[in-house]
Design a protein around this motif. Structure first.
Motif, mmCIF file in Angstrom:
data_model
loop_
_atom_site.group_PDB
_atom_site.id
_atom_site.type_symbol
_atom_site.label_atom_id
_atom_site.label_comp_id
_atom_site.label_asym_id
_atom_site.label_seq_id
_atom_site.Cartn_x
_atom_site.Cartn_y
_atom_site.Cartn_z
ATOM 1 N N GLY A 119 -22.516 -0.632 -31.686
ATOM 2 C CA GLY A 119 -23.049 0.005 -30.495
ATOM 3 C C GLY A 119 -22.061 0.974 -29.868
ATOM 4 N N ILE A 120 -20.794 0.562 -29.776
ATOM 5 C CA ILE A 120 -19.770 1.443 -29.204
ATOM 6 C C ILE A 120 -19.583 2.676 -30.079
ATOM 7 C CG2 ILE A 120 -17.306 1.656 -28.699
ATOM 8 C CD1 ILE A 120 -17.344 -1.226 -27.721
ATOM 9 N N PHE A 121 -19.551 2.487 -31.394
ATOM 10 C CA PHE A 121 -19.389 3.630 -32.309
ATOM 11 C C PHE A 121 -20.552 4.607 -32.145
ATOM 12 C CE2 PHE A 121 -20.251 5.701 -36.384
ATOM 13 C CZ PHE A 121 -19.039 6.347 -36.602
ATOM 14 N N SER A 122 -21.773 4.079 -32.158
ATOM 15 C CA SER A 122 -22.950 4.945 -32.022
ATOM 16 C C SER A 122 -22.970 5.631 -30.665
ATOM 17 C CB SER A 122 -24.219 4.111 -32.206
ATOM 18 O OG SER A 122 -25.379 4.901 -32.077
ATOM 19 N N TYR A 123 -22.569 4.909 -29.634
ATOM 20 C CA TYR A 123 -22.533 5.461 -28.274
ATOM 21 C C TYR A 123 -21.540 6.621 -28.174
ATOM 22 C CZ TYR A 123 -21.136 5.591 -23.309
ATOM 23 O OH TYR A 123 -20.794 5.981 -22.036
ATOM 24 N N VAL A 124 -20.337 6.414 -28.683
ATOM 25 C CA VAL A 124 -19.299 7.457 -28.603
ATOM 26 C C VAL A 124 -19.706 8.689 -29.405
ATOM 27 C CG1 VAL A 124 -16.910 8.026 -29.203
ATOM 28 C CG2 VAL A 124 -17.442 5.818 -28.135
ATOM 29 N N VAL A 125 -20.229 8.470 -30.608
ATOM 30 C CA VAL A 125 -20.611 9.600 -31.468
ATOM 31 C C VAL A 125 -21.746 10.409 -30.841
ATOM 32 C CG1 VAL A 125 -21.678 10.203 -33.677
ATOM 33 C CG2 VAL A 125 -19.811 8.531 -33.602
ATOM 34 N N HIS A 158 -26.659 4.082 -20.277
ATOM 35 C CA HIS A 158 -27.059 3.921 -18.876
ATOM 36 C C HIS A 158 -26.008 3.206 -18.039
ATOM 37 C CE1 HIS A 158 -31.406 4.208 -20.527
ATOM 38 N NE2 HIS A 158 -30.928 5.389 -20.238
ATOM 39 N N TRP A 159 -25.222 2.331 -18.656
ATOM 40 C CA TRP A 159 -24.293 1.505 -17.878
ATOM 41 C C TRP A 159 -22.828 1.822 -18.156
ATOM 42 C CZ3 TRP A 159 -26.035 -2.076 -14.290
ATOM 43 C CH2 TRP A 159 -27.423 -2.235 -14.248
ATOM 44 N N GLY A 160 -22.574 2.869 -18.915
ATOM 45 C CA GLY A 160 -21.205 3.200 -19.284
ATOM 46 C C GLY A 160 -20.596 4.310 -18.450
ATOM 47 N N ILE A 161 -20.077 5.317 -19.123
ATOM 48 C CA ILE A 161 -19.301 6.377 -18.470
ATOM 49 C C ILE A 161 -20.113 7.109 -17.413
ATOM 50 C CG2 ILE A 161 -18.191 8.614 -18.898
ATOM 51 C CD1 ILE A 161 -17.195 7.494 -21.536
ATOM 52 N N ASN A 162 -21.396 7.335 -17.651
ATOM 53 C CA ASN A 162 -22.203 8.072 -16.676
ATOM 54 C C ASN A 162 -22.167 7.414 -15.298
ATOM 55 O OD1 ASN A 162 -23.109 8.875 -19.366
ATOM 56 N ND2 ASN A 162 -24.719 9.996 -18.319
ATOM 57 N N ALA A 184 -31.237 0.462 -29.481
ATOM 58 C CA ALA A 184 -31.341 -0.469 -28.357
ATOM 59 C C ALA A 184 -30.018 -0.574 -27.611
ATOM 60 C CB ALA A 184 -31.777 -1.849 -28.854
ATOM 61 N N PHE A 185 -28.923 -0.680 -28.338
ATOM 62 C CA PHE A 185 -27.625 -0.810 -27.692
ATOM 63 C C PHE A 185 -27.038 0.542 -27.300
ATOM 64 C CE2 PHE A 185 -28.091 -4.933 -29.645
ATOM 65 C CZ PHE A 185 -27.596 -5.779 -28.656
ATOM 66 N N ARG A 186 -27.304 1.574 -28.078
ATOM 67 C CA ARG A 186 -26.791 2.899 -27.748
ATOM 68 C C ARG A 186 -27.291 3.360 -26.384
ATOM 69 N NH1 ARG A 186 -29.808 7.028 -30.579
ATOM 70 N NH2 ARG A 186 -29.393 5.710 -32.400
ATOM 71 N N TYR A 187 -28.584 3.185 -26.141
ATOM 72 C CA TYR A 187 -29.147 3.642 -24.868
ATOM 73 C C TYR A 187 -28.799 2.698 -23.717
ATOM 74 C CZ TYR A 187 -31.528 7.408 -27.252
ATOM 75 O OH TYR A 187 -31.792 8.548 -27.978
#
Length: 578
Positions: A357-363, A201-205, A194-197
């Motif tokens: 969430g940040i860890f999962s997102y970066v990985v 959508h709202w991060g680096i992209n 839920a937080f990874r996605y």
């Protein structure tokens, strides 16, 4: 053989008298005609035009999902390259080595955040993690695994039965063993996705797309001395040819993309604004159904009228007054709202979700950025309705945000622009999603909300969360603050867009003597586009128009990225010449 010097002059013809004094008549009039034709076409047959827009949107989803995905991945790669490469990153976006930035760091960041996606974050920080908790690629793949296991075991799924409910019934009855790794929707197991996605959508992209356009424009304007307009960023590729029809086409594409990109943002903001007004006042005609409140078209049109009147007035006052002060106000109110959730929300739960969430997102970021699913599958349908929608939105929004970021970033370095423009807003948004969305999820998982937040419309979920956190009187006060904050974000975004359109139409001039009348005309034009699209199909019609408008400009951004790399490489080679 010495390298030829860069182009430092681009003669964009502007009219020298009359109503269009200071403006490029071809770009200005053509853009107005195209926007007017769109409005007339929609209003001439509202139902048919809405259906055609929907067909075009579905076509782009089906056929351009790979193109959008890889385009945004390319933007990220180029943006990170120019920021992290030592000689590129040190490049100052200005000709004076001792020049100072025009705005303080706080005002600069406030305007970046407010003009970027301040409206969207108020809606989606509450709603998106909640929606992804119920449905995301992990749960979709889990459903496929369950169906495969049931088929292999010879167990028949009753017609119309929920896959996950049936799966859990079979486990309880001991007729099926639990399957390792299966993610059940609306449970703690789905939190990671839920937080990874949401962060995807709202991060680096998003911010790399904005900053790439902004860096290109700021470099060619302030370091090269070229006009602050889209065509200037392509001079290393097309040279003086940009003074003619080719440059006009590029600038017209930027204006059209800006109008429809900002229409999407304002449309979502209007829906949240109207939902907030209903939450505060309880006026029945503002929503279609009190049980599942969705704003009526009348409520959206009334909100649009209020927002655009205020936006035109703010735009007439200029960047240094109305926009700057509104940006500072909405940043202060934003932090007050965030502080409220930090203190009274599910703080420990939110901090845990932020870190994980940040860890999962970066990985998982490299894989998520380049993964494309078949649009004819359930995974592909999810990707098009979420990820591809966002990539198109950010691309359509990029000419507006890019020019605006360039306008306020003179005398910053490329590295400063990029790191602050990408990392700071991304982290800020991650905090928002974790604390606001996390509080809503915690209210549901703990059973306090009883499914009511899950069942609410996307633009009403923030107000539902506040309603569960506070007693009615305090909830009303907090909802009022959110509505005011939404209004300031709406006005800031709209008035910034009007100034950006005027800048492109005037051949890159920041200030034009005859600009006031054109700001009013474009304000009316933008209002007409949004109103017509709302009548043709509400937010769905606005989304369809935005996605279509993003297609040509996505290719222009690719050319801008190549142009910037070429310019920086040649500058580096020139610096080593004897």
């Amino acid at each position: 053989m010495p390298i030829r010097p860069p182009i430092k002059e681009l003669n964009i013809k502007t009219h020298d008298k009359g109503f269009y004094k200071g403006f490029n008549r071809i770009v200005t009039i053509t853009s107005k005609v195209l926007v007017t034709l769109v409005v007339i076409w929609i209003l001439s047959d509202i139902e048919r035009s809405g259906a055609i827009l929907d067909v075009m949107k579905n076509w782009s989803y089906t056929n351009l999902n790979s193109y959008y995905t890889y385009s945004v991945a390319f933007y990220i790669l180029v943006c990170l390259t120019v920021i992290l490469w030592p000689s590129f990153g040190r490049t100052k976006l200005g000709s004076d080595p001792n020049g100072k930035p025009e705005f303080s760091n706080f005002s600069w960041f406030s305007m970046i955040f407010g003009a970027g996606i301040g409206i969207g974050v108020l809606t989606y920080s509450a709603a998106e993690p909640i929606w992804h908790l119920a449905n995301n690629p992990d749960t979709i793949m889990a459903k496929e695994v369950i169906l495969s296991t049931l088929s292999t075991s010879g167990t028949r799924l009753p017609e119309g039965a929920d896959v996950f409910a049936f799966y859990q019934e079979q486990i309880t009855a001991n007729t099926l063993a639990p399957i390792d790794g299966v993610i059940i929707p609306k449970t703690e197991a789905a939190l990671d996705a839920a937080f990874r996605y949401s962060f995807l959508h709202w991060g680096i992209n998003a911010w790399a797309t904005y900053c790439l356009v902004g860096i290109c424009l700021a470099f060619f304007c302030y370091s090269r001395g070229l006009p602050l307009t889209m065509r200037s960023a392509l001079t290393p590729l097309f040279g003086k040819h940009l003074e003619g029809p080719l440059g006009n086409i590029i600038d017209i594409s930027a204006v059209i993309a800006t109008i429809f990109g900002i229409s999407q943002t304002i449309g979502i903001g209007l829906s949240s604004f109207a939902s907030g007004l209903y939450s505060i006042t309880g006026i029945a005609w503002l929503v279609t159904d009190p049980v599942n409140p969705e704003p009526t078209t009348g409520a959206l049109l009334l909100s649009l009228f209020v927002v655009m009147c205020l936006s035109i007035g703010s735009a007439l006052s200029g960047v240094g007054r109305g926009i700057k002060w509104l940006s500072n106000i909405n940043m202060v109110l934003s932090f007050l709202l965030l502080a409220f959730f930090l203190i009274f929300g599910a703080t420990m739960f939110a901090l845990e979700m932020l870190g994980k969430g940040i860890f999962s997102y970066v990985v998982n970021l490299p894989a998520m950025v380049i993964t494309v699913w078949d649009p004819n599958t359930e995974l592909g349908a999810w990707q098009t309705s979420w990820s591809i929608f966002y990539w198109a939105w950010w691309i359509a929004f990029a000419p507006f945000v890019g020019i605006f970021l360039a306008r306020i970033s003179k005398n910053r370095t490329i590295r400063e622009f990029g790191l602050i423009g990408i990392v700071a807003p991304s982290l800020t948004l991650f905090v928002w999603f974790s604390f606001i969305g996390g509080t809503g999820i915690n209210l549901e998982l703990s059973g306090i909300a009883g499914g009511k937040i899950f069942e609410s419309g996307l633009t009403a979920q923030l107000f539902e969360i506040i309603g569960f956190m506070l007693d009615p009187a305090m909830a009303n006060m907090m909802s009022t603050m959110v509505v005011i904050l939404l209004l300031t974000y709406l006005v800031t975004s709209a008035d910034s867009a009007l100034l950006v359109v005027n800048t492109v139409n005037s051949g890159g001039k920041v200030k034009v003597e005859n600009s006031s009348k054109h700001i009013i005309i474009w304000g009316v034009a933008l209002s007409s586009v949004i109103a017509a699209l709302l009548l043709a199909g509400g937010l769905d019609a606005i989304t369809s128009a935005m996605i279509i408008a993003a297609i040509p400009f996505s290719f222009i951004i690719i050319l801008m990225a190549i142009s910037l790399l070429k310019a920086l490489i040649l500058d580096s080679m020139r610096s080593r010449e004897p």
